[in-house]
Each structure stands twice: as C-alpha cells, then as structure tokens.
Design a protein around this motif. Structure first.
Motif, PDB file in Angstrom:
ATOM      1  N   VAL A   1       4.710   4.778  10.158  1.00 29.73           N
ATOM      2  CA  VAL A   1       4.030   6.290   9.905  1.00 29.73           C
ATOM      3  C   VAL A   1       2.761   5.877   9.233  1.00 29.73           C
ATOM      4  CG1 VAL A   1       4.668   8.109   8.532  1.00 29.73           C
ATOM      5  CG2 VAL A   1       6.581   7.052   9.645  1.00 29.73           C
ATOM      6  N   LYS A   2       1.970   6.773   9.783  1.00 28.45           N
ATOM      7  CA  LYS A   2       0.558   6.814   9.382  1.00 28.45           C
ATOM      8  C   LYS A   2       0.007   8.184   8.934  1.00 28.45           C
ATOM      9  CE  LYS A   2      -4.096   6.517  11.154  1.00 28.45           C
ATOM     10  NZ  LYS A   2      -5.148   6.530  12.172  1.00 28.45           N
ATOM     11  N   THR A   3      -0.284   8.449   7.839  1.00 28.24           N
ATOM     12  CA  THR A   3      -0.481   9.433   6.836  1.00 28.24           C
ATOM     13  C   THR A   3      -2.083  10.077   7.301  1.00 28.24           C
ATOM     14  OG1 THR A   3       0.910   9.070   5.196  1.00 28.24           O
ATOM     15  CG2 THR A   3      -0.825  10.914   4.578  1.00 28.24           C
ATOM     16  N   VAL A   4      -2.176  11.212   7.699  1.00 22.71           N
ATOM     17  CA  VAL A   4      -3.515  11.647   8.143  1.00 22.71           C
ATOM     18  C   VAL A   4      -3.749  13.078   7.452  1.00 22.71           C
ATOM     19  CG1 VAL A   4      -4.749  12.608  10.205  1.00 22.71           C
ATOM     20  CG2 VAL A   4      -3.078  10.843  10.398  1.00 22.71           C
ATOM     21  N   THR A   5      -5.097  12.982   6.815  1.00 22.35           N
ATOM     22  CA  THR A   5      -5.423  14.234   6.061  1.00 22.35           C
ATOM     23  C   THR A   5      -6.323  15.112   7.166  1.00 22.35           C
ATOM     24  OG1 THR A   5      -5.420  12.980   4.225  1.00 22.35           O
ATOM     25  CG2 THR A   5      -6.493  15.243   4.096  1.00 22.35           C
ATOM     26  N   LEU A   6      -5.759  16.424   7.182  1.00 24.83           N
ATOM     27  CA  LEU A   6      -6.557  17.130   8.184  1.00 24.83           C
ATOM     28  C   LEU A   6      -7.623  18.129   7.139  1.00 24.83           C
ATOM     29  CD1 LEU A   6      -3.847  18.391  10.569  1.00 24.83           C
ATOM     30  CD2 LEU A   6      -5.429  16.583  11.038  1.00 24.83           C
ATOM     31  N   LEU A   7      -8.646  18.441   7.641  1.00 21.55           N
ATOM     32  CA  LEU A   7      -9.385  19.144   6.991  1.00 21.55           C
ATOM     33  C   LEU A   7      -9.858  20.396   7.284  1.00 21.55           C
ATOM     34  CD1 LEU A   7     -11.801  19.748   4.634  1.00 21.55           C
ATOM     35  CD2 LEU A   7     -13.343  18.581   6.067  1.00 21.55           C
ATOM     36  N   GLN A   8      -9.646  21.652   6.769  1.00 19.03           N
ATOM     37  CA  GLN A   8      -9.640  22.957   7.285  1.00 19.03           C
ATOM     38  C   GLN A   8     -10.725  23.586   6.454  1.00 19.03           C
ATOM     39  OE1 GLN A   8      -5.791  24.805   6.951  1.00 19.03           O
ATOM     40  NE2 GLN A   8      -4.894  23.800   9.192  1.00 19.03           N
TER      41      GLN A   8
END
Length: 115
Positions: free
Chosen positions: A104-111
C-alpha cells in the motif's frame, strides 16, 4: 502537414516544461503545508487542500503465483489495480487470498480551487 508536426513538437516541449514547473510548485506547496501542519488552508484567494489516498501496488509475480487459474489471469493479463478491485468486489477473487501480493502506497493529492 509539416506545420502540424512542428506545432505538435512545440506543444509537447511546452507541456514538458509546464509539467516540470507544476511538479516544482506542487512540492513547494506540499512542503509549506507540512511546515504549517495544515491539510486545508486559504492562501490569498485560493483554497489549498491535501487529500491522502492509499493505492495498492501489485507485484506481478506474486499475483500470478497466487492466481494461477489461467482464466482469472487472462482477465488481468497484468496487475491493473482497477481490474483487480473489480474482481474482488465481484467476489471472483477473495481479498484475503491476495493480501500478500501488493504494497500500500500513500499518495497525497493537491487540490487548489479559486474562492
């Protein structure tokens, strides 16, 4: 046709530059938010929001060994997380059977939205 090819080349080069600049800006914004300890903030006339997602990255070899049924593997042909999730949802593959085949890879999305 030469003008179209030339224009395409120019636009692809511009796209590459824009993607590089976007990446750098994204890193700066993420660093700022981390430094401030915020995941949702108003900066000027913009709202900045960080959304964290977990994504599964499958190991093709482990998955193939686990799903040695040629009919199931034919449906996948390679580890496609969306297809695998669908097969799990349809109970064709049991989630417990494949838990060792991915990380499981944690990804941070930027909005960023304008107010």
């Amino acid at each position: 046709m030469e003008k179209k090819v030339q224009q395409y080349y120019k636009l692809k080069a511009k796209q590459k530059e824009l993607e590089k600049e976007l990446g750098e800006l994204r890193q700066d914004i993420l660093a700022f938010c981390a430094e401030q300890g915020v995941a949702d903030s108003e900066i000027g006339g913009y709202r900045v929001k960080l959304v964290t997602q977990n994504r599964k990255e499958y190991d093709d070899d482990k998955l193939y060994q686990t799903l040695s049924d040629p009919e199931v593997w034919r449906l996948l042909s390679k580890a496609d997380p969306a297809k695998i999730a669908s097969l799990v949802k349809l109970n064709i593959i049991g989630e417990d059977k494949i838990t060792h085949t991915y990380a499981v890879k944690t990804v941070t999305l930027l909005q960023v939205d304008k107010k």
